[in-house]
Design a protein around this motif. Structure first.
Motif, PDB file in Angstrom:
ATOM      1  N   ASP A 200      36.866  14.846  50.930  1.00 30.28           N
ATOM      2  CA  ASP A 200      35.626  14.475  50.254  1.00 30.28           C
ATOM      3  C   ASP A 200      34.798  13.653  51.242  1.00 30.28           C
ATOM      4  O   ASP A 200      35.159  12.534  51.595  1.00 30.28           O
TER       5      ASP A 200
ATOM      6  N   LEU B  17      30.202  22.891  50.155  1.00 32.05           N
ATOM      7  CA  LEU B  17      31.631  22.935  50.433  1.00 32.05           C
ATOM      8  C   LEU B  17      31.863  23.833  51.632  1.00 32.05           C
ATOM      9  O   LEU B  17      31.324  24.947  51.707  1.00 32.05           O
TER      10      LEU B  17
ATOM     11  N   THR C  98      29.717  18.180  44.194  1.00 34.84           N
ATOM     12  CA  THR C  98      31.025  18.230  44.845  1.00 34.84           C
ATOM     13  C   THR C  98      32.128  18.387  43.802  1.00 34.84           C
ATOM     14  O   THR C  98      33.112  19.111  44.017  1.00 34.84           O
TER      15      THR C  98
ATOM     16  N   SER D 165      33.646  18.680  51.686  1.00 29.96           N
ATOM     17  CA  SER D 165      32.503  18.777  50.780  1.00 29.96           C
ATOM     18  C   SER D 165      31.695  17.485  50.789  1.00 29.96           C
ATOM     19  O   SER D 165      32.230  16.393  51.025  1.00 29.96           O
TER      20      SER D 165
ATOM     21  N   CYS E  24      42.005  18.869  52.477  1.00 38.27           N
ATOM     22  CA  CYS E  24      40.729  18.937  51.753  1.00 38.27           C
ATOM     23  C   CYS E  24      40.117  17.539  51.724  1.00 38.27           C
ATOM     24  O   CYS E  24      40.728  16.605  51.197  1.00 38.27           O
TER      25      CYS E  24
ATOM     26  N   ASN F 132      37.681  14.462  43.781  1.00 38.74           N
ATOM     27  CA  ASN F 132      38.731  15.043  44.630  1.00 38.74           C
ATOM     28  C   ASN F 132      40.124  14.681  44.128  1.00 38.74           C
ATOM     29  O   ASN F 132      41.082  14.694  44.905  1.00 38.74           O
TER      30      ASN F 132
ATOM     31  N   LEU G 180      32.320  22.036  42.907  1.00 41.90           N
ATOM     32  CA  LEU G 180      32.825  22.862  43.995  1.00 41.90           C
ATOM     33  C   LEU G 180      34.330  22.683  44.183  1.00 41.90           C
ATOM     34  O   LEU G 180      35.049  23.648  44.444  1.00 41.90           O
ATOM     35  N   PHE G 181      34.822  21.447  44.048  1.00 45.00           N
ATOM     36  CA  PHE G 181      36.267  21.239  44.134  1.00 45.00           C
ATOM     37  C   PHE G 181      36.981  21.900  42.949  1.00 45.00           C
ATOM     38  O   PHE G 181      38.093  22.417  43.091  1.00 45.00           O
TER      39      PHE G 181
END
Length: 392
Positions: free
Chosen positions: A203, A238, A94, A224, A201, A125, A97-98
């Motif tokens: 997490d 994600l 994650t 995600s 967005c 995040n 991907l963030f």
């Protein structure tokens, strides 16, 4: 399909039979850091590497089989969260991907834009958005729900004062990997979307192993989570809604333009084929149909409520113990990720004492939510004691 529910209740022995690691003399209570892997997922990795370990997209027989397995994995990942396959990408974590997502935003936010970041999140995040704000000279606002360790829940109400017509992105966690409290993401998403062009967005790493995720029902723009927290290998997914993807630019090769899927835009060839091939087995573990999976998730929530009630009743009965944030065991309010401290004892001292007298595996630390621990809970090197349970 794994038949995990009997008479409306979770069949614990049936669950345990799917996890080879549970044959050991260890009680795994550090599951928020990573669960044990499903036996069918282990077998899937071995089978893929033994039989279909070739490049995707080839026309020869084994190449077609490999491509089919990969595509089935991607479809299962999308089905797991009720997304379209064009709206997901698989990557190593994650955090990664963030980071990719933040890079794709780098040229699209005007200098006057504001980003609102939750201070109680895992650093995955947080750091990418702090970095983006610094690089682009954007305004960064911190979303801290309260200064009290007993009331650290993110809500639409405590977000609202931070929003403005300049807000472009809000980031938060569905469930803190330290506190375990469940946030009303649908209400938060609705509040964010009152600002024209603002996106949310989320997490979901600490939430996805415990409750069913439906990104469409939640109304999120990005979401995600990590498969290795949901009985799979060390990969993550994600989601970006089709509409949200119009605001991000592709990081892929020039000859993949125009990129029409999130994987093409942000994947960067980082989704390990043999690991993606495990995802159908993970989906099947919860049930062979949407209705069967809902029944399984309901049974899981009820079972976890029983487990966390036992621990929280004990911890709450002690005057020398501080349980952080949600003290209720109600399944609607929290998942079994429980953190606490004991007056007069260091966190490492508590964990090492448990190690010495039992096979229970628990942990101490900040668990990558260091801002939360240092600023709002227990400043210092040792952080909190965390017990994190799963229904396996």
């Amino acid at each position: 399909m794994a038949d995990l529910v009997a008479d409306g209740k979770l069949d614990v022995e049936a669950v345990r039979s799917h996890f080879p690691a549970l044959k050991q003399n260890q009680v795994f209570l550090d599951n928020a850091g990573g669960t044990q892997i499903l036996s069918d997922a282990i077998n899937s990795i071995r089978t893929y590497l033994e039989e279909t370990n070739v490049q995707l997209g080839a026309s020869y027989n084994i190449g077609q089989k490999a491509t089919q397995k990969y595509n089935e994995g991607m479809q299962a990942a999308a089905d797991f969260i009720n997304a379209d396959v064009s709206e997901i990408v698989i990557g190593p974590s994650t955090t990664q991907l963030f980071a990719n997502l933040s890079q794709s935003f780098a040229l699209s936010f005007p200098p006057s834009a504001e980003i609102i970041v939750s201070s109680i999140d895992h650093e995955a995040n947080i750091s990418s958005w702090v970095r983006l704000a610094k690089i682009r000279n954007l305004t960064l606002k911190w979303w801290t729900p309260s200064s009290s360790p007993s009331d650290l829940k993110l809500t639409a109400a405590n977000l609202q004062p931070l929003l403005s017509d300049k807000t472009k992105l809000v980031t938060c966690t569905h469930t803190s990997n330290i506190l375990g409290s469940i946030h009303d993401i649908k209400a938060i998403a609705d509040e964010v979307h009152k600002v024209e062009g603002a996106m949310l967005c989320v997490d979901g790493v600490a939430f996805a192993p415990h409750r069913e995720v439906d990104v469409k029902a939640l109304g999120v723009d990005f979401y995600s989570f990590s498969w290795y927290k949901v009985y799979g290998p060390h990969i993550a997914a994600l989601y970006a809604s089709s509409s949200a993807q119009t605001h991000i630019s592709s990081l892929g090769h020039y000859f993949h333009h125009p990129a029409t899927t999130l994987s093409t835009k942000l994947g960067l060839a980082a989704s390990s084929y043999e690991l993606v091939s495990t995802i159908p087995a993970l989906l099947s573990y919860f049930g062979s149909s949407a209705s069967a999976r809902k029944e399984t998730w309901a049974a899981i929530a009820a079972h976890e409520e029983t487990l966390q009630t036992i621990l929280l009743d004990y911890l709450n009965s002690r005057e020398d113990v501080t349980v952080y944030s949600e003290r209720s065991p109600a399944k609607a309010l929290r998942v079994p990720v429980i953190s606490f401290s004991v007056r007069g004892k260091s966190s490492s001292e508590i964990v090492e004492a448990v190690d010495g007298m039992s096979d229970f595996g628990i942990r101490w630390g900040h668990f990558y939510s260091k801002r939360l621990v240092d600023q709002l809970l227990v400043p210092g090197d040792e952080g909190v004691v965390r017990v994190s349970m799963r229904k396996k």
